[in-house]
Write an enzyme that holds these catalytic residues in place. Structure first.
Site, short mmCIF file in Angstrom:
data_model
loop_
_atom_site.label_atom_id
_atom_site.label_comp_id
_atom_site.label_asym_id
_atom_site.label_seq_id
_atom_site.Cartn_x
_atom_site.Cartn_y
_atom_site.Cartn_z
CG HIS A 190 3.52 2.35 28.88
ND1 HIS A 190 3.42 1.59 30.03
CD2 HIS A 190 2.75 3.44 29.08
CE1 HIS A 190 2.63 2.21 30.89
NE2 HIS A 190 2.22 3.33 30.33
CB SER B 93 -0.61 5.02 26.88
OG SER B 93 0.69 4.89 27.38
CB THR C 267 12.05 19.36 21.53
OG1 THR C 267 12.52 20.71 21.39
CG2 THR C 267 12.66 18.49 20.45
CG ASN D 258 -7.38 1.12 35.26
OD1 ASN D 258 -8.50 1.61 35.35
ND2 ASN D 258 -6.46 1.31 36.19
CB CYS E 206 -1.72 4.78 38.24
SG CYS E 206 -1.34 4.55 36.50
CB THR F 277 -0.94 10.72 33.15
OG1 THR F 277 -1.19 9.46 33.78
CG2 THR F 277 -1.12 11.83 34.18
#
Length: 381
Positions: free
Chosen positions: A207, A205, A243, A155, A329, A76
């Site tokens: 995951h 992505s 970071t 998806n 989502c 995203t």
């Protein structure tokens, strides 16, 4: 329900179970290599080495230069940086943006934001197979088109978009038009080669490939300028300040390496599972197969119009089998799937649709368990 009560997990397009070695590696990094990768001392340099290793793994997977990889927190965020960051850095390239009508919400829902910035956003129609109509894309493309965004694998249905044809169309109509591809459902499963395919921006992505949540990447072709969406310390070549999440990104790098090592074997295994499930459920009275024949084997969308998808989902869950009703989502909303609507499907078909999404971790026994349960729930046997 705990992991021990799960008989079969078929919601891998929503997220995958992280590999044991990835979890162990992330724990080790968190405990031992906890330095800030921007620090000049040895602990910081060790953390930086892990990021470099992961960046190289991502670059090898895409056959790209490591300098083209920008790490993000997921698909995203990568989609937002790709679209809004590119347009902000290239205001003179055009004021028109084209999205496919079957995009992920993280792309589609940017239409209003871009419209408020003065961009003309238009949507490329899709056919009944879920693939965009390239004739319509050709008609929409013009000298004012700055960017086209199309996902590689849908998806919800697994439909594979004709990326080579789309890229050729963009080059032919406007050499300045940039092509963005959301490759979240294809990266690590189906080869994607942005340099060869004429793709300038690509998102992925961690995951979705048995890596950790909170990890993702944006490929930015050489010569393409992207502005950061936030001000900060200049990390990730100034494009994504903040970071870096070293444990997650290092874990994603390991997951990428594992996925690419076994990409062909995994594909063949999953394709066999997909074909078996598809063939057997198609014999259940009233079942409609929505995914096209040439869809990604990792996703199978089917419908039982006489039933509600939520009912099927919960009855399967009571048996320890997990599927979904569409994109995770937005599956908690009551709105009908925009993807299935764009394909022209009737409301009853949409309301009865479930998505079965596979992984190389799934087995023939699990596939048989799923088919048997569906026959009982949906076929009355």
């Amino acid at each position: 329900m705990t992991g021990s009560a799960i008989k079969a997990y078929f919601d891998n397009s929503a997220t995958t179970r992280p590999l044991d070695e990835v979890i162990a590696h992330m724990s080790w990094v968190s405990h031992e290599i906890f330095g800030n990768p921007s620090s000049l001392h040895s602990l910081g340099m060790e953390a930086e080495k892990l990021l470099i290793k992961s960046r190289k793994a991502a670059a090898r997977a895409l056959e790209a230069d490591p300098g083209c990889i920008c790490f993000t927190s997921g698909g995203t965020e990568a989609n937002h940086i790709a679209l809004q960051g590119y347009l902000a850095a290239n205001r003179r390239k055009g004021r028109k943006v084209l999205f496919s009508s079957v995009e992920h919400p993280s792309v589609l829902n940017q239409a209003g934001m871009l419209g408020a910035l003065g961009y003309q956003v238009e949507f490329i129609r899709s056919g009944i197979d879920g693939k965009i109509l390239t004739d319509h894309l050709d008609a929409l493309l013009d000298s004012d088109t700055a960017l086209v965004s199309v996902m590689s694998v849908n998806n919800e249905t697994g439909a594979i978009q004709p990326l080579d044809e789309i890229a050729d169309c963009c080059r032919r109509k406007n050499t300045q038009t940039v092509l963005h591809v959301d490759a979240v459902q294809s990266f690590g499963k189906i080869p994607v080669k942005p340099q060869q395919q004429g793709i300038q921006l690509l998102t992925a992505s961690g995951h979705k490939i048995h890596g950790p949540k909170g990890s993702g990447l944006l490929y930015i072709a050489e010569g393409i300028h992207v502005s950061p969406l936030m001000a900060g310390g200049g990390q990730e070549s100034g494009i994504r300040p903040g970071t870096e999440n070293v444990p997650a990104l290092s874990g994603m790098g390991m997951a990428i390496e594992k996925a690419m090592e076994g990409i062909r074997l995994a594909y063949r295994h999953v394709d066999g599972l997909h074909r078996r499930i598809r063939d057997e459920v198609s014999c259940i009275p009233g079942c409609i197969i929505i995914s096209p024949e040439d869809a990604s084997p990792y996703i199978l969308s089917i419908s039982f119009p006489a039933l509600k998808a939520e009912v099927i989902l919960h009855k399967l869950e009571s048996r320890g089998i997990f599927v979904s009703t569409g994109s995770a989502c937005h599956s908690r909303r009551k709105n009908r799937s925009h993807v299935l609507q764009a394909m022209g499907l009737k409301p009853a078909v949409i309301d009865g649709t479930i998505r079965i999404s596979l992984s190389y971790m799934n087995t023939l026994e699990e596939a048989a368990e799923l088919v048997s349960a569906l026959k009982t729930i949906c076929g009355g046997k």
